[in-house]
Design a protein around this motif. Structure first.
Motif, PDB file in Angstrom:
ATOM      1  N   ARG A 158       0.842  -1.212   0.000  1.00  0.00           N
ATOM      2  CA  ARG A 158       0.000   0.000   0.000  1.00  0.00           C
ATOM      3  C   ARG A 158       0.872   1.255   0.000  1.00  0.00           C
ATOM      4  NH1 ARG A 158      -1.903   4.001   2.748  1.00  0.00           N
ATOM      5  NH2 ARG A 158      -0.559   3.533   4.543  1.00  0.00           N
ATOM      6  N   LEU A 159       1.928   1.253   0.815  1.00  0.00           N
ATOM      7  CA  LEU A 159       2.839   2.403   0.859  1.00  0.00           C
ATOM      8  C   LEU A 159       3.512   2.617  -0.494  1.00  0.00           C
ATOM      9  CD1 LEU A 159       4.592   1.849   4.326  1.00  0.00           C
ATOM     10  CD2 LEU A 159       3.039   3.713   3.734  1.00  0.00           C
ATOM     11  N   LEU A 160       4.037   1.550  -1.059  1.00  0.00           N
ATOM     12  CA  LEU A 160       4.752   1.654  -2.334  1.00  0.00           C
ATOM     13  C   LEU A 160       3.838   2.116  -3.465  1.00  0.00           C
ATOM     14  CD1 LEU A 160       6.914  -1.602  -2.129  1.00  0.00           C
ATOM     15  CD2 LEU A 160       7.787   0.739  -2.109  1.00  0.00           C
ATOM     16  N   SER A 161       2.614   1.628  -3.457  1.00  0.00           N
ATOM     17  CA  SER A 161       1.686   1.957  -4.543  1.00  0.00           C
ATOM     18  C   SER A 161       1.238   3.418  -4.498  1.00  0.00           C
ATOM     19  CB  SER A 161       0.456   1.037  -4.506  1.00  0.00           C
ATOM     20  OG  SER A 161      -0.317   1.293  -3.337  1.00  0.00           O
ATOM     21  N   GLY A 162       1.469   4.074  -3.364  1.00  0.00           N
ATOM     22  CA  GLY A 162       1.040   5.461  -3.232  1.00  0.00           C
ATOM     23  C   GLY A 162       2.055   6.472  -3.735  1.00  0.00           C
ATOM     24  N   TYR A 163       3.247   6.012  -4.105  1.00  0.00           N
ATOM     25  CA  TYR A 163       4.282   6.940  -4.560  1.00  0.00           C
ATOM     26  C   TYR A 163       4.110   7.233  -6.043  1.00  0.00           C
ATOM     27  CZ  TYR A 163       6.430   5.486  -0.164  1.00  0.00           C
ATOM     28  OH  TYR A 163       6.664   5.203   1.161  1.00  0.00           O
ATOM     29  N   THR A 164       4.177   8.501  -6.384  1.00  0.00           N
ATOM     30  CA  THR A 164       3.979   8.906  -7.777  1.00  0.00           C
ATOM     31  C   THR A 164       5.289   9.293  -8.458  1.00  0.00           C
ATOM     32  OG1 THR A 164       3.554  11.179  -7.065  1.00  0.00           O
ATOM     33  CG2 THR A 164       1.636   9.732  -7.335  1.00  0.00           C
ATOM     34  N   ASP A 165       6.378   9.331  -7.692  1.00  0.00           N
ATOM     35  CA  ASP A 165       7.649   9.808  -8.251  1.00  0.00           C
ATOM     36  C   ASP A 165       8.645   8.676  -8.475  1.00  0.00           C
ATOM     37  OD1 ASP A 165       7.805   9.363  -5.545  1.00  0.00           O
ATOM     38  OD2 ASP A 165       9.187  11.023  -5.147  1.00  0.00           O
ATOM     39  N   ILE A 166       8.153   7.485  -8.846  1.00  0.00           N
ATOM     40  CA  ILE A 166       9.053   6.384  -9.137  1.00  0.00           C
ATOM     41  C   ILE A 166       9.229   6.256 -10.646  1.00  0.00           C
ATOM     42  CG2 ILE A 166       8.545   5.098  -7.030  1.00  0.00           C
ATOM     43  CD1 ILE A 166       6.642   3.346  -8.592  1.00  0.00           C
ATOM     44  N   SER A 167      10.428   5.887 -11.053  1.00  0.00           N
ATOM     45  CA  SER A 167      10.708   5.684 -12.469  1.00  0.00           C
ATOM     46  C   SER A 167      11.309   4.294 -12.651  1.00  0.00           C
ATOM     47  CB  SER A 167      11.673   6.752 -12.993  1.00  0.00           C
ATOM     48  OG  SER A 167      12.846   6.783 -12.208  1.00  0.00           O
ATOM     49  N   PRO A 168      11.056   3.649 -13.792  1.00  0.00           N
ATOM     50  CA  PRO A 168      11.494   2.254 -13.988  1.00  0.00           C
ATOM     51  C   PRO A 168      13.012   2.117 -14.047  1.00  0.00           C
ATOM     52  CG  PRO A 168      10.580   3.149 -16.021  1.00  0.00           C
ATOM     53  CD  PRO A 168      10.298   4.155 -14.944  1.00  0.00           C
ATOM     54  N   LEU A 169      13.497   0.967 -13.596  1.00  0.00           N
ATOM     55  CA  LEU A 169      14.922   0.681 -13.674  1.00  0.00           C
ATOM     56  C   LEU A 169      15.346   0.412 -15.112  1.00  0.00           C
ATOM     57  CD1 LEU A 169      15.437  -1.758 -10.647  1.00  0.00           C
ATOM     58  CD2 LEU A 169      15.986   0.680 -10.750  1.00  0.00           C
ATOM     59  N   ALA A 170      14.451  -0.170 -15.894  1.00  0.00           N
ATOM     60  CA  ALA A 170      14.745  -0.505 -17.284  1.00  0.00           C
ATOM     61  C   ALA A 170      13.800   0.264 -18.197  1.00  0.00           C
ATOM     62  CB  ALA A 170      14.611  -2.010 -17.516  1.00  0.00           C
ATOM     63  N   THR A 171      14.282   0.615 -19.370  1.00  0.00           N
ATOM     64  CA  THR A 171      13.497   1.449 -20.275  1.00  0.00           C
ATOM     65  C   THR A 171      12.936   0.689 -21.459  1.00  0.00           C
ATOM     66  OG1 THR A 171      15.531   2.059 -21.438  1.00  0.00           O
ATOM     67  CG2 THR A 171      14.792   3.520 -19.680  1.00  0.00           C
ATOM     68  N   VAL A 172      13.248  -0.611 -21.563  1.00  0.00           N
ATOM     69  CA  VAL A 172      12.765  -1.368 -22.717  1.00  0.00           C
ATOM     70  C   VAL A 172      11.276  -1.618 -22.582  1.00  0.00           C
ATOM     71  CG1 VAL A 172      14.952  -2.474 -23.237  1.00  0.00           C
ATOM     72  CG2 VAL A 172      13.419  -3.540 -21.594  1.00  0.00           C
ATOM     73  N   ASN A 173      10.571  -1.580 -23.697  1.00  0.00           N
ATOM     74  CA  ASN A 173       9.137  -1.853 -23.702  1.00  0.00           C
ATOM     75  C   ASN A 173       8.836  -3.331 -23.855  1.00  0.00           C
ATOM     76  OD1 ASN A 173       8.309   0.864 -23.502  1.00  0.00           O
ATOM     77  ND2 ASN A 173       8.731   1.178 -25.673  1.00  0.00           N
ATOM     78  N   LYS A 174       9.827  -4.093 -24.309  1.00  0.00           N
ATOM     79  CA  LYS A 174       9.629  -5.528 -24.473  1.00  0.00           C
ATOM     80  C   LYS A 174      10.722  -6.271 -23.734  1.00  0.00           C
ATOM     81  CE  LYS A 174      12.273  -5.805 -28.805  1.00  0.00           C
ATOM     82  NZ  LYS A 174      12.301  -6.304 -30.169  1.00  0.00           N
ATOM     83  N   LYS A 175      10.389  -7.441 -23.220  1.00  0.00           N
ATOM     84  CA  LYS A 175      11.376  -8.255 -22.543  1.00  0.00           C
ATOM     85  C   LYS A 175      12.270  -8.934 -23.583  1.00  0.00           C
ATOM     86  CE  LYS A 175      10.384  -7.765 -18.186  1.00  0.00           C
ATOM     87  NZ  LYS A 175      11.357  -7.272 -17.221  1.00  0.00           N
ATOM     88  N   VAL A 176      13.583  -8.901 -23.353  1.00  0.00           N
ATOM     89  CA  VAL A 176      14.516  -9.561 -24.250  1.00  0.00           C
ATOM     90  C   VAL A 176      14.655 -11.003 -23.804  1.00  0.00           C
ATOM     91  CG1 VAL A 176      16.872  -9.562 -25.135  1.00  0.00           C
ATOM     92  CG2 VAL A 176      15.736  -7.388 -24.615  1.00  0.00           C
ATOM     93  N   THR A 177      14.287 -11.930 -24.675  1.00  0.00           N
ATOM     94  CA  THR A 177      14.373 -13.346 -24.350  1.00  0.00           C
ATOM     95  C   THR A 177      15.809 -13.818 -24.508  1.00  0.00           C
ATOM     96  OG1 THR A 177      12.117 -13.698 -25.119  1.00  0.00           O
ATOM     97  CG2 THR A 177      13.510 -15.645 -24.900  1.00  0.00           C
ATOM     98  N   VAL A 178      16.353 -14.413 -23.465  1.00  0.00           N
ATOM     99  CA  VAL A 178      17.744 -14.849 -23.478  1.00  0.00           C
ATOM    100  C   VAL A 178      17.809 -16.314 -23.067  1.00  0.00           C
ATOM    101  CG1 VAL A 178      20.061 -14.432 -22.572  1.00  0.00           C
ATOM    102  CG2 VAL A 178      18.475 -12.517 -22.832  1.00  0.00           C
ATOM    103  N   SER A 179      18.402 -17.148 -23.913  1.00  0.00           N
ATOM    104  CA  SER A 179      18.586 -18.551 -23.570  1.00  0.00           C
ATOM    105  C   SER A 179      19.726 -18.673 -22.570  1.00  0.00           C
ATOM    106  CB  SER A 179      18.925 -19.357 -24.828  1.00  0.00           C
ATOM    107  OG  SER A 179      20.202 -18.985 -25.317  1.00  0.00           O
ATOM    108  N   ASP A 180      19.834 -19.836 -21.933  1.00  0.00           N
ATOM    109  CA  ASP A 180      20.925 -20.041 -20.981  1.00  0.00           C
ATOM    110  C   ASP A 180      22.280 -19.899 -21.665  1.00  0.00           C
ATOM    111  OD1 ASP A 180      19.324 -20.355 -18.819  1.00  0.00           O
ATOM    112  OD2 ASP A 180      19.621 -22.502 -18.596  1.00  0.00           O
ATOM    113  N   HIS A 181      22.408 -20.439 -22.881  1.00  0.00           N
ATOM    114  CA  HIS A 181      23.685 -20.381 -23.595  1.00  0.00           C
ATOM    115  C   HIS A 181      24.079 -18.935 -23.905  1.00  0.00           C
ATOM    116  CE1 HIS A 181      26.961 -21.497 -26.227  1.00  0.00           C
ATOM    117  NE2 HIS A 181      26.432 -20.787 -27.211  1.00  0.00           N
TER     118      HIS A 181
END
Length: 295
Positions: A158-181
């Motif tokens: 509840r506390l975290l959801s009330g903050y309006t001044d947070i910005s994302p750690l990552a800026t990508v709009n899509k997840k990059v799929t990465v295999s183990d290799h």
């Protein structure tokens, strides 16, 4: 070092996992897991890599990492030095909103908090003004059990959801799929750059770490990180320069430039502004003004 699909040990009688780390350095592998992770860095310095972005971390910083978000808290090189006696300390909370807590999050009253969790897949850093409240709430969760712990957990969200001044750690709009290799290769590259950023690093040097030709390496790195090799290397170096500047342990800005891997102050100033949007002096002024406001 690879993007490991890490399994967080879960006790049979727990839906919220609290982990207290006291170690020589942070877990040194790029990894991801099904659980959302909230990490309060109590002691330790370094660089957090989350998806395709880097963030310096220091004591008192708190980071939210989304479910299955690749990340690594890379301790500063001094933590790996021979006969080093430094330690890191962290309080970490893991939870899986689709696991044991699914029925809780499906309650009508929990819809706002469920939406909040779903919207934070790219992670965020808790604003410094709010870290005292969030760290105190994390301690309440750590020091309680059963229904009381669950109530403290809901209050944390509840506390975290009330903050309006947070910005994302990552800026990508899509997840990059990465295999183990491929994750092994990316992890090796990250590791090599973070341990050698202060020295000259050529494209050929980086490509040789993963036994690829420079041309193949460029395509591979851009595909999996959404960065060119040069832009990633520059961000690592500027990130380290920012830490040196704000720590205040330097003779002059030229010293910071050369110890961060730049061979000229002119190039350093140009790259610094392109990465941060500010000159080194403007960045310092902005940083200390922010510190004054939070004290």
């Amino acid at each position: 070092m690879k993007v490991l699909q890490f399994t967080v040990p879960v006790a049979l009688d727990k839906s919220i996992i609290v982990q207290k780390d006291v170690l020589p350095f942070f877990y040194p592998h790029l990894h991801r897991h099904q659980e959302v992770q909230l990490t309060w860095v109590q002691q330790g310095e370094g660089t957090l890599v989350a998806d395709n972005n880097m963030h310096a971390f220091r004591p008192s910083d708190i980071f939210w990492l989304g479910a299955n978000q690749p990340h690594i808290f890379k301790s500063d090189p001094s933590y790996f030095a021979p006969r080093n006696r430094k330690k890191i300390m962290a309080l970490v909370i893991f939870f899986n909103p689709d696991g044991n807590l699914a029925s809780l999050f499906n309650l009508p009253e929990m819809k706002p908090l469920k939406n909040f969790v779903q919207q934070q897949q790219c992670g965020f850093k808790v604003p410094s003004l709010q870290t005292p409240d969030i760290s105190a709430q994390m301690l309440r969760i750590s020091n309680s059990n059963g229904p009381e712990q669950l109530m403290h957990f809901v209050e944390l969200l509840r506390l975290l959801s009330g903050y309006t001044d947070i910005s994302p750690l990552a800026t990508v709009n899509k997840k990059v799929t990465v295999s183990d290799h491929d994750g092994i290769r990316i992890g090796n590259i990250y590791n090599y750059i973070m341990h050698n950023y202060e020295h000259p690093i050529t494209l050929e040097d980086a490509a040789s770490q993963v036994h690829m030709t420079p041309h193949a390496f460029c395509r591979f790195f851009k595909k999996h990180t959404l960065h060119t090799f040069v832009s990633f290397l520059n961000e690592v170096r500027i990130n380290e320069a920012c830490k040196k500047l704000t720590d205040g342990n330097y003779d002059n800005i030229a010293t910071v430039a050369y110890t961060s891997g730049f061979n000229s102050i002119t190039n350093f100033n140009r790259v610094f502004k392109s990465v941060t949007g500010k000159s080194p002096s403007e960045y310092l002024n902005s940083y200390f003004q922010h510190v004054e406001k939070t004290n």
